[in-house]
Design a protein around this motif. Sequence first.
Motif, mmCIF file in Angstrom:
data_model
loop_
_atom_site.group_PDB
_atom_site.id
_atom_site.type_symbol
_atom_site.label_atom_id
_atom_site.label_comp_id
_atom_site.label_asym_id
_atom_site.label_seq_id
_atom_site.Cartn_x
_atom_site.Cartn_y
_atom_site.Cartn_z
ATOM 1 N N ASN A 78 7.452 4.271 -3.804
ATOM 2 C CA ASN A 78 7.839 5.104 -4.580
ATOM 3 C C ASN A 78 9.078 4.197 -5.229
ATOM 4 N N GLU A 90 -4.190 -6.394 -1.564
ATOM 5 C CA GLU A 90 -3.962 -5.052 -2.136
ATOM 6 C C GLU A 90 -2.601 -4.926 -2.961
ATOM 7 N N LEU A 91 -1.604 -5.522 -2.715
ATOM 8 C CA LEU A 91 -0.400 -5.370 -3.204
ATOM 9 C C LEU A 91 -0.106 -6.404 -4.301
ATOM 10 N N ASP A 93 -2.168 -6.182 -7.015
ATOM 11 C CA ASP A 93 -2.367 -5.490 -8.099
ATOM 12 C C ASP A 93 -1.556 -4.266 -8.264
ATOM 13 N N PHE A 94 -0.416 -4.267 -7.538
ATOM 14 C CA PHE A 94 0.614 -3.369 -7.593
ATOM 15 C C PHE A 94 1.306 -3.393 -8.985
ATOM 16 N N ASN A 95 1.281 -2.450 -9.885
ATOM 17 C CA ASN A 95 2.102 -2.345 -11.064
ATOM 18 C C ASN A 95 2.476 -0.946 -11.510
ATOM 19 N N GLU A 96 2.306 0.092 -10.615
ATOM 20 C CA GLU A 96 2.841 1.244 -11.065
ATOM 21 C C GLU A 96 3.231 2.030 -9.845
ATOM 22 N N ILE A 97 4.218 2.966 -10.005
ATOM 23 C CA ILE A 97 4.612 3.698 -8.774
ATOM 24 C C ILE A 97 4.256 5.258 -9.263
ATOM 25 N N TYR A 99 2.649 3.958 -5.473
ATOM 26 C CA TYR A 99 1.573 3.211 -5.109
ATOM 27 C C TYR A 99 1.078 3.406 -3.430
ATOM 28 N N PHE A 101 -0.499 2.256 -0.095
ATOM 29 C CA PHE A 101 -1.037 0.936 0.503
ATOM 30 C C PHE A 101 -1.278 1.333 2.069
#
Length: 124
Positions: A78, A90-91, A93-97, A99, A101
Amino acid sequence: MSLDDYLKETGINYQNAVDILCDINELIVALEESEQCIPFFNMKDIIVIIGENCRPRFVYLNNEKVYNFDYNNVAIMNKIHEKSPFLSMELEDFNEIPYLFHSKSGLFSLACLISYCLFSKRIN
């Protein structure tokens, strides 16, 4: 000293890599017992403590990247963090919160970091 500075000053050999793994794994196991995890690692997160007549100790210092996970091993990120070159797929592609995992994502990241220390190359 930071892990990055230690790497530049002395380099890392196989035994150091094992020591990093053992030292950081102690933390990972303790966190898991409290249902907490670290999603990824960065060179800035780890310091090296060098004492007389003993091996270097590798200590993780970034508590802002410690997250709780649920009974399905799912954690919710968060906060926005500085990108690391040692992210699990998997991380990346992290681009928003927030998220979601998996709580074990940090293990891949740690392996990537140690591999980089040994061979000066990123693995995917």
